[in-house]
Design a protein around this motif. Structure first.
Motif, mmCIF file in Angstrom:
data_model
loop_
_atom_site.group_PDB
_atom_site.id
_atom_site.type_symbol
_atom_site.label_atom_id
_atom_site.label_comp_id
_atom_site.label_asym_id
_atom_site.label_seq_id
_atom_site.Cartn_x
_atom_site.Cartn_y
_atom_site.Cartn_z
ATOM 1 N N ALA A 104 -7.517 -2.171 -5.638
ATOM 2 C CA ALA A 104 -6.076 -2.159 -5.369
ATOM 3 C C ALA A 104 -5.611 -0.864 -4.722
ATOM 4 O O ALA A 104 -4.667 -0.864 -3.929
ATOM 5 C CB ALA A 104 -5.309 -2.394 -6.673
ATOM 6 N N ARG A 105 -6.245 0.253 -5.041
ATOM 7 C CA ARG A 105 -5.789 1.558 -4.542
ATOM 8 C C ARG A 105 -6.976 2.352 -3.973
ATOM 9 O O ARG A 105 -7.397 3.360 -4.552
ATOM 10 C CB ARG A 105 -5.109 2.343 -5.657
ATOM 11 C CG ARG A 105 -3.843 1.669 -6.198
ATOM 12 C CD ARG A 105 -3.207 2.500 -7.295
ATOM 13 N NE ARG A 105 -1.998 1.896 -7.810
ATOM 14 C CZ ARG A 105 -0.792 2.063 -7.293
ATOM 15 N NH1 ARG A 105 -0.632 2.817 -6.218
ATOM 16 N NH2 ARG A 105 0.269 1.478 -7.830
ATOM 17 N N LEU A 107 -7.250 4.352 -1.414
ATOM 18 C CA LEU A 107 -6.963 5.739 -1.055
ATOM 19 C C LEU A 107 -6.936 6.642 -2.279
ATOM 20 O O LEU A 107 -7.478 7.753 -2.264
ATOM 21 C CB LEU A 107 -5.630 5.824 -0.312
ATOM 22 C CG LEU A 107 -5.651 5.411 1.163
ATOM 23 C CD1 LEU A 107 -4.234 5.216 1.670
ATOM 24 C CD2 LEU A 107 -6.383 6.442 2.006
ATOM 25 N N ARG A 108 -6.324 6.157 -3.345
ATOM 26 C CA ARG A 108 -6.300 6.945 -4.578
ATOM 27 C C ARG A 108 -7.716 7.137 -5.120
ATOM 28 O O ARG A 108 -8.081 8.238 -5.566
ATOM 29 C CB ARG A 108 -5.421 6.251 -5.617
ATOM 30 C CG ARG A 108 -5.378 6.980 -6.948
ATOM 31 C CD ARG A 108 -4.489 6.288 -7.960
ATOM 32 N NE ARG A 108 -3.066 6.361 -7.575
ATOM 33 C CZ ARG A 108 -2.074 5.879 -8.323
ATOM 34 N NH1 ARG A 108 -2.347 5.286 -9.479
ATOM 35 N NH2 ARG A 108 -0.829 5.992 -7.924
ATOM 36 N N THR A 109 -8.508 6.071 -5.075
ATOM 37 C CA THR A 109 -9.893 6.154 -5.549
ATOM 38 C C THR A 109 -10.679 7.190 -4.761
ATOM 39 O O THR A 109 -11.386 8.033 -5.332
ATOM 40 C CB THR A 109 -10.572 4.784 -5.432
ATOM 41 O OG1 THR A 109 -9.877 3.836 -6.258
ATOM 42 C CG2 THR A 109 -12.028 4.849 -5.872
ATOM 43 N N ASN A 111 -9.505 9.679 -2.846
ATOM 44 C CA ASN A 111 -8.961 11.015 -3.056
ATOM 45 C C ASN A 111 -9.482 11.632 -4.354
ATOM 46 O O ASN A 111 -9.844 12.815 -4.386
ATOM 47 C CB ASN A 111 -7.436 10.964 -3.078
ATOM 48 C CG ASN A 111 -6.817 11.312 -1.742
ATOM 49 O OD1 ASN A 111 -7.121 12.353 -1.171
ATOM 50 N ND2 ASN A 111 -5.952 10.449 -1.245
ATOM 51 N N ARG A 137 -4.549 4.914 7.443
ATOM 52 C CA ARG A 137 -4.400 5.894 6.361
ATOM 53 C C ARG A 137 -5.761 6.437 5.919
ATOM 54 O O ARG A 137 -5.885 7.624 5.591
ATOM 55 C CB ARG A 137 -3.645 5.268 5.191
ATOM 56 C CG ARG A 137 -2.196 4.927 5.537
ATOM 57 C CD ARG A 137 -1.495 4.241 4.382
ATOM 58 N NE ARG A 137 -1.319 5.119 3.241
ATOM 59 C CZ ARG A 137 -0.931 4.703 2.037
ATOM 60 N NH1 ARG A 137 -0.686 3.413 1.815
ATOM 61 N NH2 ARG A 137 -0.776 5.572 1.051
#
Length: 279
Positions: A104-105, A107-109, A111, A137
């Motif tokens: 689901a995320r 980019l967060r993962t 980062n 992104r």
């Protein structure tokens, strides 16, 4: 100061599949002798990261990259240990290719993964790593927190757009499926299985749509999609496709050579491509 593998990266690299009989180590030595600018060890199905260590030891000076280390399979600690071990015997030769931050995320993962690499002792420095980036992104993340991007299943038009996002300073290393066969049906069939699998996972479907392929193209792994994503034909056709990526802004094109139904070995194809593509 140690010269990093990404410094002065040459225009043509090649992937290397790990073989259970260890034959990939002989292949690695051959590919280095043929003059390929980097060897990219296919990493998605690796049970351990040991083959990356082994390929570095089996070669003399060629940069060795991971294509890729999936963030959902390996931990930052695994990546730190790999780099520490390789740096001890071959400083500057490892390119840490990272990806697989699905879910689901993503980019967060990614980062969070990069945060741990930065905080490690010693760290895995940003200028030694590249990200498997497709969307705008993730390309920005590759620009800001790595040395650049390592996309797969892309067109030369994508390469030009990615270069715009990355800017002039970041590396753009494009992985290109290659089938050295002039028979259209045989060539497309050779590429269809890996592309059919990849086009349904992670960020690939969305990126294929961004590049203009329809849901029907993706569902059927259509000839149109294969022709848009694969360099197939004779060595001149492959050279032309590689040239289009380089002209569009790629720093290196990595050949992902697919075997066909012919009797021609991968080693023979690697030789023919090296002769045509490497000065």
């Amino acid at each position: 100061m140690t010269k990093l593998a990404l410094d002065g990266l040459g225009p043509v690299g090649v992937t290397l599949d790990v073989r259970a009989d260890g034959g990939h180590l002989d292949d690695a030595a051959l590919l280095e002798d043929l003059g390929y600018s980097a060897l990219w060890v296919v990493g998605g199905q690796l049970a351990t990261l040991d083959p990356l260590r082994d390929v570095v030891r089996a070669t003399g000076a060629v940069p060795v990259g991971s294509a890729i280390i999936p963030a959902q399979v390996y931990s930052p600690a695994d990546v730190v240990a790999l780099r520490r071990d390789v740096e001890a015997v071959a400083p500057g030769r490892l390119i840490t290719g990272l990806g697989g931050a699905h879910g689901a995320r993503p980019l967060r993962t990614m980062n969070a993964f990069l945060d741990e690499l930065d905080a490690a002792d010693p760290p895995v420095p940003a200028d030694s790593r590249v990200l498997s980036a497709l969307g705008p992104r993730m390309l920005e993340l590759a620009r800001d927190r790595a040395a650049g991007a390592l996309p797969l299943l892309v067109t030369p038009e994508f390469t030009a757009q990615a270069r715009q996002v990355l800017g002039a300073g970041a590396k753009l290393i494009v992985m290109e499926y290659v089938v050295l066969d002039e028979d259209p049906q045989r060539a497309r069939d050779a590429a269809r299985e890996p592309i059919s699998f990849l086009s349904r996972v992670g960020g690939y479907p969305q990126n294929l749509r961004r590049m203009g392929f329809s849901d029907e193209d993706i569902a059927q792994t259509s000839d149109r999609m294969i022709d848009g994503l694969v360099a197939w034909g004779d060595v001149d056709a492959v050279a032309a496709r590689v040239g289009r990526h380089l002209e569009a802004g790629a720093d290196q094109v990595v050949l992902v050579v697919q075997p066909t139904g012919s009797d021609t070995s991968l080693q023979t194809q690697w030789r023919a491509l090296a002769k045509a593509l490497i000065p």
